[in-house]
Design a protein around this motif. Structure first.
Motif, mmCIF file in Angstrom:
data_model
loop_
_atom_site.group_PDB
_atom_site.id
_atom_site.type_symbol
_atom_site.label_atom_id
_atom_site.label_comp_id
_atom_site.label_asym_id
_atom_site.label_seq_id
_atom_site.Cartn_x
_atom_site.Cartn_y
_atom_site.Cartn_z
ATOM 1 N N UNK A 160 27.455 -14.031 63.735
ATOM 2 C CA UNK A 160 27.759 -15.361 63.193
ATOM 3 C C UNK A 160 26.752 -16.394 63.676
ATOM 4 N N UNK A 161 26.392 -16.311 64.961
ATOM 5 C CA UNK A 161 25.418 -17.251 65.511
ATOM 6 C C UNK A 161 24.053 -17.051 64.870
ATOM 7 N N UNK A 162 23.660 -15.787 64.669
ATOM 8 C CA UNK A 162 22.374 -15.490 64.057
ATOM 9 C C UNK A 162 22.301 -16.013 62.627
ATOM 10 N N UNK A 163 23.351 -15.785 61.860
ATOM 11 C CA UNK A 163 23.360 -16.219 60.460
ATOM 12 C C UNK A 163 23.334 -17.740 60.369
ATOM 13 N N UNK A 164 24.067 -18.415 61.235
ATOM 14 C CA UNK A 164 24.046 -19.878 61.206
ATOM 15 C C UNK A 164 22.653 -20.393 61.558
ATOM 16 N N UNK A 165 22.000 -19.756 62.519
ATOM 17 C CA UNK A 165 20.636 -20.170 62.885
ATOM 18 C C UNK A 165 19.678 -19.977 61.714
ATOM 19 N N UNK A 166 19.832 -18.864 60.998
ATOM 20 C CA UNK A 166 19.001 -18.649 59.814
ATOM 21 C C UNK A 166 19.260 -19.734 58.768
ATOM 22 N N UNK A 167 20.540 -20.074 58.581
ATOM 23 C CA UNK A 167 20.887 -21.114 57.608
ATOM 24 C C UNK A 167 20.267 -22.449 58.013
ATOM 25 N N UNK A 168 20.295 -22.736 59.298
ATOM 26 C CA UNK A 168 19.725 -23.991 59.802
ATOM 27 C C UNK A 168 18.223 -24.033 59.544
ATOM 28 N N UNK A 169 17.534 -22.936 59.864
ATOM 29 C CA UNK A 169 16.081 -22.897 59.685
ATOM 30 C C UNK A 169 15.693 -22.975 58.217
ATOM 31 N N UNK A 170 16.447 -22.290 57.343
ATOM 32 C CA UNK A 170 16.101 -22.283 55.928
ATOM 33 C C UNK A 170 16.419 -23.617 55.252
ATOM 34 N N UNK A 171 17.532 -24.242 55.642
ATOM 35 C CA UNK A 171 17.856 -25.566 55.087
ATOM 36 C C UNK A 171 16.803 -26.582 55.528
ATOM 37 N N UNK A 172 16.351 -26.477 56.765
ATOM 38 C CA UNK A 172 15.308 -27.369 57.266
ATOM 39 C C UNK A 172 14.007 -27.132 56.509
ATOM 40 N N UNK A 173 13.687 -25.874 56.242
ATOM 41 C CA UNK A 173 12.480 -25.531 55.480
ATOM 42 C C UNK A 173 12.501 -26.198 54.110
ATOM 43 N N UNK A 174 13.635 -26.088 53.409
ATOM 44 C CA UNK A 174 13.741 -26.693 52.074
ATOM 45 C C UNK A 174 13.689 -28.207 52.139
ATOM 46 N N UNK A 175 14.335 -28.782 53.146
ATOM 47 C CA UNK A 175 14.351 -30.235 53.280
ATOM 48 C C UNK A 175 12.953 -30.784 53.517
ATOM 49 N N UNK A 176 12.104 -30.003 54.161
ATOM 50 C CA UNK A 176 10.734 -30.434 54.452
ATOM 51 C C UNK A 176 9.786 -30.169 53.294
ATOM 52 N N UNK A 177 10.252 -29.439 52.273
ATOM 53 C CA UNK A 177 9.377 -29.114 51.152
ATOM 54 C C UNK A 177 8.334 -28.080 51.505
ATOM 55 N N UNK A 178 8.667 -27.201 52.434
ATOM 56 C CA UNK A 178 7.744 -26.153 52.874
ATOM 57 C C UNK A 178 7.512 -25.170 51.734
ATOM 58 N N UNK A 179 6.239 -24.880 51.422
ATOM 59 C CA UNK A 179 5.880 -24.051 50.272
ATOM 60 C C UNK A 179 5.224 -22.743 50.704
ATOM 61 N N UNK A 180 5.035 -21.857 49.725
ATOM 62 C CA UNK A 180 4.401 -20.568 50.008
ATOM 63 C C UNK A 180 3.006 -20.757 50.593
ATOM 64 N N UNK A 181 2.288 -21.772 50.119
ATOM 65 C CA UNK A 181 0.949 -22.032 50.642
ATOM 66 C C UNK A 181 1.002 -22.390 52.126
ATOM 67 N N UNK A 182 2.031 -23.145 52.530
ATOM 68 C CA UNK A 182 2.193 -23.492 53.942
ATOM 69 C C UNK A 182 2.513 -22.242 54.758
ATOM 70 N N UNK A 183 3.362 -21.389 54.194
ATOM 71 C CA UNK A 183 3.735 -20.145 54.866
ATOM 72 C C UNK A 183 2.493 -19.270 55.060
ATOM 73 N N UNK A 184 1.629 -19.252 54.059
ATOM 74 C CA UNK A 184 0.430 -18.414 54.118
ATOM 75 C C UNK A 184 -0.469 -18.801 55.286
ATOM 76 N N UNK A 185 -0.581 -20.087 55.559
ATOM 77 C CA UNK A 185 -1.442 -20.541 56.642
ATOM 78 C C UNK A 185 -0.984 -20.026 57.996
ATOM 79 N N UNK A 186 0.311 -19.761 58.116
ATOM 80 C CA UNK A 186 0.869 -19.319 59.388
ATOM 81 C C UNK A 186 1.016 -17.807 59.478
ATOM 82 N N UNK A 187 0.710 -17.088 58.391
ATOM 83 C CA UNK A 187 0.862 -15.638 58.362
ATOM 84 C C UNK A 187 -0.394 -14.982 57.779
#
Length: 323
Positions: A160-187
């Motif tokens: 439950x804690x892990x899933x909530x943390x994932x939800x927090x990180x993904x909601x934050x990602x969307x709120x920031x407008x993080x895109x595939x191009x941004x992800x590419x720079x970090x991977x």
């Protein structure tokens, strides 16, 4: 002993707890995102703290946040009180994980973090705990039963804690407008990095490798053009350069099965009109998704005006280790 049944019991118990978590997500989650956003957009960073199993979940949260562009430090609680508090600055935000909310190491650290005046998000199952009472936002991860048959080993609670943390990180990602191009720079490493950093124009077939014909081209001529280009498909373009369709080896086989006298007929009678296409400036990762979605082996590449400029074959992606 029925081991598969034991496994299903564990999984079902954890599913039940996740459904309870799903039902109680409320405005406190929104407040957490609203606290996180200015920190991530500003000069601050996120400080993640946890002990034991909660510390393991915290490590995963920190890795997810860092991989999605939110600068995060995993603070070792034991070392923090012996000098590592130097990583904490005003403007940071702390995410503290403790299922009970009474973990002594966490509580010992809490006043020192408060001294910096930084907000604290508590992820805990103890909503009335000391940690919860001293946090700015509390995210509730309590469970009614662990999946452990003794109801002792952290199982449902860590899931439950892990899933909530994932939800927090993904909601934050969307709120920031993080895109595939941004992800590419970090991977940049591995097949994921290659797929994300590579553009369609970098992998498409063009020039002599592109079989390009007109609707009036005969099937015989189309096959010859495909043979010269060593391709299983040909792009069909109108006189004005616009895309008319695609003619594949599969189209020929199907036509020949119906009528073996197709060789001298125009390809317009057998081609696939309005084929799947993609713009040359798109990421190669989008080619992968488009090919999979449409279940085709070839995709036509077009420019901004919709004129065909190339083609991508699944074999090209394999050769370049993009799949």
């Amino acid at each position: 002993m029925n081991y598969p049944e034991k496994a299903r019991r564990v999984i079902q118990l954890e599913i039940d707890e996740l459904q309870r978590l799903h039902a109680r997500i409320d405005d406190s989650f929104s407040r957490a995102i609203e606290l996180l956003l200015p920190c991530v957009h500003g000069p601050g960073k996120l400080i993640v703290c946890g002990v034991g199993k909660s510390g393991n979940i915290g490590r995963k949260l920190a890795a997810t946040l860092n991989s999605t562009g939110a600068t995060t430090v995993l603070l070792n609680v034991g070392d923090a009180l012996h000098g590592d508090l130097g990583v904490v600055d005003p403007g940071d935000l702390a995410i503290m994980l403790s299922y009970s909310g009474e973990t002594s190491e966490i509580l010992d650290l809490l006043p020192h973090l408060k001294r910096f005046g930084i907000p604290v998000i508590a992820i805990t199952g103890g909503v009335q705990s000391t940690l919860a009472r001293n946090a700015d936002v509390v995210l509730d991860v309590h469970v009614t039963q662990e999946a452990c048959p003794l109801n002792l080993a952290p199982t449902s609670s860590t899931t439950t804690m892990l899933v909530l943390c994932d939800a927090l990180a993904m909601a934050l990602l969307e709120a920031r407008g993080f895109q595939a191009e941004d992800f590419a720079k970090l991977h940049p490493g591995g097949s994921l990095g290659r797929a994300l950093l590579t553009r369609v124009s970098d992998v498409m077939r063009q020039g002599e490798q592109l079989a390009r014909i007109t609707p009036e081209t005969t099937v015989r001529e189309a096959l010859q053009a495909m043979t010269r280009a060593r391709s299983g498909a040909a792009v069909v373009a109108n006189a004005d350069g616009t895309l008319a369709g695609v003619f594949t080896h599969g189209d020929f086989v199907r036509a020949f099965q119906r009528d073996n006298a197709t060789a001298d007929k125009p390809v317009r009678d057998f081609m696939t009109p309005h084929p799947v296409s993609i713009q040359a400036d798109k990421l190669a990762a989008e080619v992968l998704a488009t090919l999979e979605k449409n279940r085709v082996d070839d995709i036509v590449v077009v420019d901004a005006a919709g004129r065909p400029v190339g083609m991508v074959d699944t074999q090209d992606l394999t050769r370049l280790r993009l799949v």
